[in-house]
Design a protein around this motif. Structure first.
Motif, PDB file in Angstrom:
ATOM      1  N   SER A 109       0.834  -1.215   0.000  1.00 24.24           N
ATOM      2  CA  SER A 109       0.000   0.000   0.000  1.00 24.24           C
ATOM      3  C   SER A 109       0.867   1.263   0.000  1.00 24.24           C
ATOM      4  CB  SER A 109      -0.997  -0.010   1.161  1.00 24.24           C
ATOM      5  OG  SER A 109      -0.293   0.029   2.361  1.00 24.24           O
ATOM      6  N   ALA A 110       2.150   1.122   0.385  1.00 29.44           N
ATOM      7  CA  ALA A 110       3.041   2.297   0.367  1.00 29.44           C
ATOM      8  C   ALA A 110       3.869   2.361  -0.924  1.00 29.44           C
ATOM      9  CB  ALA A 110       3.974   2.230   1.575  1.00 29.44           C
ATOM     10  N   ASP A 111       3.549   1.507  -1.897  1.00 31.60           N
ATOM     11  CA  ASP A 111       4.367   1.418  -3.112  1.00 31.60           C
ATOM     12  C   ASP A 111       4.060   2.574  -4.075  1.00 31.60           C
ATOM     13  OD1 ASP A 111       5.559   0.765  -5.499  1.00 31.60           O
ATOM     14  OD2 ASP A 111       4.423  -1.076  -5.832  1.00 31.60           O
ATOM     15  N   PRO A 112       5.024   3.467  -4.316  1.00 31.55           N
ATOM     16  CA  PRO A 112       4.738   4.622  -5.180  1.00 31.55           C
ATOM     17  C   PRO A 112       4.607   4.276  -6.664  1.00 31.55           C
ATOM     18  CG  PRO A 112       7.028   4.661  -4.451  1.00 31.55           C
ATOM     19  CD  PRO A 112       6.380   3.492  -3.765  1.00 31.55           C
ATOM     20  N   ILE A 113       5.047   3.073  -7.064  1.00 25.03           N
ATOM     21  CA  ILE A 113       4.914   2.736  -8.497  1.00 25.03           C
ATOM     22  C   ILE A 113       3.947   1.554  -8.704  1.00 25.03           C
ATOM     23  CG2 ILE A 113       7.100   3.754  -9.246  1.00 25.03           C
ATOM     24  CD1 ILE A 113       8.295   0.890  -9.288  1.00 25.03           C
ATOM     25  N   ALA A 114       3.054   1.370  -7.741  1.00 26.01           N
ATOM     26  CA  ALA A 114       2.088   0.253  -7.843  1.00 26.01           C
ATOM     27  C   ALA A 114       1.245   0.345  -9.116  1.00 26.01           C
ATOM     28  CB  ALA A 114       1.187   0.237  -6.615  1.00 26.01           C
ATOM     29  N   HIS A 115       0.933   1.592  -9.531  1.00 27.26           N
ATOM     30  CA  HIS A 115       0.067   1.782 -10.705  1.00 27.26           C
ATOM     31  C   HIS A 115       0.675   1.244 -12.000  1.00 27.26           C
ATOM     32  CE1 HIS A 115       2.873   5.140 -10.632  1.00 27.26           C
ATOM     33  NE2 HIS A 115       2.660   5.292 -11.920  1.00 27.26           N
ATOM     34  N   VAL A 116       1.994   1.069 -12.032  1.00 28.73           N
ATOM     35  CA  VAL A 116       2.667   0.644 -13.268  1.00 28.73           C
ATOM     36  C   VAL A 116       2.299  -0.802 -13.625  1.00 28.73           C
ATOM     37  CG1 VAL A 116       4.928   0.405 -14.402  1.00 28.73           C
ATOM     38  CG2 VAL A 116       4.519   2.298 -12.835  1.00 28.73           C
ATOM     39  N   ARG A 117       1.865  -1.574 -12.631  1.00 29.10           N
ATOM     40  CA  ARG A 117       1.447  -2.963 -12.885  1.00 29.10           C
ATOM     41  C   ARG A 117       0.349  -3.024 -13.950  1.00 29.10           C
ATOM     42  NH1 ARG A 117       1.527  -7.926  -9.789  1.00 29.10           N
ATOM     43  NH2 ARG A 117      -0.415  -9.078  -9.873  1.00 29.10           N
ATOM     44  N   ASP A 118      -0.476  -1.977 -13.996  1.00 27.87           N
ATOM     45  CA  ASP A 118      -1.569  -1.953 -14.988  1.00 27.87           C
ATOM     46  C   ASP A 118      -1.047  -1.815 -16.416  1.00 27.87           C
ATOM     47  OD1 ASP A 118      -3.270  -2.104 -12.898  1.00 27.87           O
ATOM     48  OD2 ASP A 118      -3.725   0.046 -12.845  1.00 27.87           O
ATOM     49  N   ARG A 119       0.231  -1.539 -16.569  1.00 31.23           N
ATOM     50  CA  ARG A 119       0.795  -1.424 -17.921  1.00 31.23           C
ATOM     51  C   ARG A 119       1.232  -2.787 -18.460  1.00 31.23           C
ATOM     52  NH1 ARG A 119       4.544   4.027 -16.991  1.00 31.23           N
ATOM     53  NH2 ARG A 119       2.842   5.310 -16.166  1.00 31.23           N
ATOM     54  N   PHE A 120       0.923  -3.841 -17.718  1.00 30.26           N
ATOM     55  CA  PHE A 120       1.290  -5.197 -18.146  1.00 30.26           C
ATOM     56  C   PHE A 120       0.066  -6.102 -18.131  1.00 30.26           C
ATOM     57  CE2 PHE A 120       5.174  -3.260 -16.847  1.00 30.26           C
ATOM     58  CZ  PHE A 120       6.122  -3.765 -17.731  1.00 30.26           C
ATOM     59  N   THR A 121       0.074  -7.065 -19.044  1.00 30.84           N
ATOM     60  CA  THR A 121      -0.986  -8.071 -19.074  1.00 30.84           C
ATOM     61  C   THR A 121      -0.419  -9.336 -18.450  1.00 30.84           C
ATOM     62  OG1 THR A 121      -1.754  -7.124 -21.140  1.00 30.84           O
ATOM     63  CG2 THR A 121      -2.537  -9.341 -20.616  1.00 30.84           C
ATOM     64  N   LEU A 122      -0.905  -9.680 -17.294  1.00 28.88           N
ATOM     65  CA  LEU A 122      -0.393 -10.863 -16.610  1.00 28.88           C
ATOM     66  C   LEU A 122      -1.526 -11.880 -16.473  1.00 28.88           C
ATOM     67  CD1 LEU A 122       1.522  -8.741 -14.034  1.00 28.88           C
ATOM     68  CD2 LEU A 122       2.626 -10.536 -15.365  1.00 28.88           C
ATOM     69  N   PRO A 123      -1.208 -13.161 -16.680  1.00 28.04           N
ATOM     70  CA  PRO A 123      -2.270 -14.155 -16.536  1.00 28.04           C
ATOM     71  C   PRO A 123      -2.795 -14.192 -15.098  1.00 28.04           C
ATOM     72  CG  PRO A 123      -0.147 -15.191 -17.057  1.00 28.04           C
ATOM     73  CD  PRO A 123       0.094 -13.731 -16.995  1.00 28.04           C
ATOM     74  N   GLU A 124      -4.057 -14.520 -14.962  1.00 26.92           N
ATOM     75  CA  GLU A 124      -4.625 -14.603 -13.601  1.00 26.92           C
ATOM     76  C   GLU A 124      -4.012 -15.774 -12.846  1.00 26.92           C
ATOM     77  OE1 GLU A 124      -8.884 -14.473 -13.066  1.00 26.92           O
ATOM     78  OE2 GLU A 124      -8.955 -12.973 -14.678  1.00 26.92           O
ATOM     79  N   ARG A 125      -3.914 -15.624 -11.570  1.00 29.39           N
ATOM     80  CA  ARG A 125      -3.393 -16.649 -10.660  1.00 29.39           C
ATOM     81  C   ARG A 125      -1.986 -17.130 -11.038  1.00 29.39           C
ATOM     82  NH1 ARG A 125      -8.726 -17.438 -10.567  1.00 29.39           N
ATOM     83  NH2 ARG A 125      -8.751 -18.802 -12.379  1.00 29.39           N
ATOM     84  N   VAL A 126      -1.199 -16.220 -11.613  1.00 32.75           N
ATOM     85  CA  VAL A 126       0.208 -16.539 -11.889  1.00 32.75           C
ATOM     86  C   VAL A 126       1.074 -15.508 -11.182  1.00 32.75           C
ATOM     87  CG1 VAL A 126       1.988 -16.427 -13.689  1.00 32.75           C
ATOM     88  CG2 VAL A 126      -0.061 -17.789 -14.075  1.00 32.75           C
ATOM     89  N   VAL A 127       2.101 -15.990 -10.498  1.00 31.34           N
ATOM     90  CA  VAL A 127       3.112 -15.076  -9.957  1.00 31.34           C
ATOM     91  C   VAL A 127       4.339 -15.273 -10.836  1.00 31.34           C
ATOM     92  CG1 VAL A 127       4.621 -14.577  -8.010  1.00 31.34           C
ATOM     93  CG2 VAL A 127       2.200 -15.064  -7.621  1.00 31.34           C
ATOM     94  N   TYR A 128       4.696 -14.221 -11.552  1.00 26.89           N
ATOM     95  CA  TYR A 128       5.717 -14.372 -12.583  1.00 26.89           C
ATOM     96  C   TYR A 128       7.081 -13.888 -12.090  1.00 26.89           C
ATOM     97  CZ  TYR A 128       7.809 -14.684 -17.156  1.00 26.89           C
ATOM     98  OH  TYR A 128       8.627 -15.041 -18.203  1.00 26.89           O
TER      99      TYR A 128
END
Ligand SMILES: Cc1ncc(COP(=O)(O)O)c(C=O)c1O
Length: 411
Positions: A11-30
């Motif tokens: 919750s304190a991550d200042p670049i958390a929003h950048v994750r939305d710039r990637f398409t990641l499969p559901e239920r996968v930790v890459y």
């Protein structure tokens, strides 16, 4: 406890929003973005446009109308911003192995009379093979000296060294070396330094100009997420460009490519590092992928990456104790790249069992489980989930199932 800490850190991550710039499969930790980066959301539309409009409709006119001709240098400048290179010093095209061969050979030719090429016995195989090939071609003695001992060797007998060729991050253990110190040591000896940035570009701040680096190469498909087979990049410091004698004198590096002269005359600046027609679809994908870094400060990427790798180590200490794992990656932040490697005698089946549960890492023989952390799209919750799954597999011996024993060709 760990779950709460993960939530607080995320919750304190200042670049958390950048994750939305990637398409990641559901239920996968890459956790393998250090081998092949995840798909940036900007890429499919860019490739679609390149296929249907640029190629399908505009056809050959695209070389001018859609900026195809300038793409290698334009994309090079975009990468330059991530590795501390001012414009006009980075070019994109061909594979890392090819870029490596060309820049290393050209660098070694800039130090005639010096008979030694220094490289790392733990360097990625292609780097060692290429160094040996350059050595055979130029009659140089290739000496393998570990990165942490290279400065000492340069101080003692550096007057015989033409080029020191190293990587800032050990591709197996993730150990980070001091690029500035090694560059200074090489220059004090009158040698040139060549860096392989495959495991560093896009993962941590690199300051090629500021440290006075001479040459560097790096992959487009790892942290930069340019896609499978993305072209690689090469950095030639401004001061070396005029003397850069390209081993592959292709027509795209010619001063007047469309004069169709039968004699090679190198183009000025970084353009002389070009060879021939680049893989444009891949180049366009890479250029679009790099927009994931728009407005993102590499210092913030580094801070989050260290937080993720540090948290992984903390979770491993807490949850994997007594299960046969040892930490291969240094714990000091200054000595850690953007990956964590664990040693375990059953590394392959453990990684295979993890992958079956959607936690994707990889292994390096004989006993390393390797996890790469791309701070642009991973969370601390992902990290905790990965270590919990690993603990569950190791405690239940789920990795001993027959389907996890057979190593495929590519691991
Ligand atoms: C450190 C390093 N250098 C070079 C390479 C080779 O790159 P390529 O296969 O694109 O030539 C790799 C590939 O993984 C690598 O990790």
């Amino acid at each position: 406890m760990l779950k709460q800490r993960a939530a607080e850190l995320d919750s304190a991550d200042p670049i958390a929003h950048v994750r939305d710039r990637f398409t990641l499969p559901e239920r996968v930790v890459y956790l393998d973005g250090n081998s092949l980066g995840a798909l940036p959301t900007a890429v499919p539309a860019a490739v679609e446009d390149a296929l249907h409009r640029q190629w399908g409709t505009d056809l050959i006119r695209s070389w001018n109308a859609n900026g195809w001709w300038d793409a290698p240098v334009r994309t090079g400048d975009a990468i330059g911003r991530l590795v501390g290179a001012a414009p006009g010093q980075v070019v994109v095209g061909d594979s890392t192995s090819v870029q490596l061969f060309n820049t290393l050979l050209a660098a070694a030719r800039m130090r005639p009379g010096r008979r030694v090429l220094l490289t790392d016995p733990d360097h990625f195989p292609t780097d060692q093979y290429v160094a040996d090939s350059v050595g055979r071609l130029l009659g140089l003695d290739v000496r393998r000296v570990p990165a942490r001992e290279a400065a000492g060797v340069l101080a003692a007998e550096g007057d015989r060294v033409a080029v020191a060729a190293y990587a800032p991050v050990d591709y197996r253990t993730g150990e980070l070396y001091d690029m500035a110190a090694l560059t200074t040591a090489a220059h004090a000896a009158g040698a040139l330094v060549h860096w392989d940035l495959c495991h560093a570009a896009g993962a941590l701040p690199i300051e090629l100009d500021a440290i006075g680096a001479d040459f560097a190469v790096g992959c487009g498909y790892k942290y930069l997420s340019g896609g499978p087979g993305a072209p690689a990049f090469a950095y030639l410091a401004h001061r070396h460009q005029e003397d850069f004698d390209h081993p592959v004198t292709g027509w795209h590096g010619h001063a007047q490519p469309f004069a169709m002269s039968g004699t090679y005359a190198p183009a000025p600046g970084i353009t002389r590092a070009r060879i021939g027609t680049p893989p444009l679809l891949s180049l366009i994908a890479l250029e679009a992928a790099l927009t994931a870094y728009d407005g993102v400060d590499m210092a913030a990427v580094r801070a989050k990456s260290l937080s993720l790798t540090g948290f992984f180590q903390e979770c491993a200490d807490a949850l994997l104790d007594g299960l046969g794992f040892t930490m291969a990656t240094p714990r000091e932040p200054a000595r850690r790249g953007s990956q964590v490697a664990l040693r375990h005698p059953e590394a392959y089946p453990l990684v295979a069992a993890l992958t079956a549960r959607g936690v994707i890492g990889d292994m390096r023989a004989p006993d390393l489980l390797r996890f790469g952390f791309n701070a642009l799209y991973l969370t601390h919750a992902d990290v905790l989930h990965a270590v919990r799954e690993l603990r569950d597999i190791a405690t239940t011996a789920a990795h001993r199932a027959p389907e996890f024993q057979q190593r495929p060709t590519v691991t």
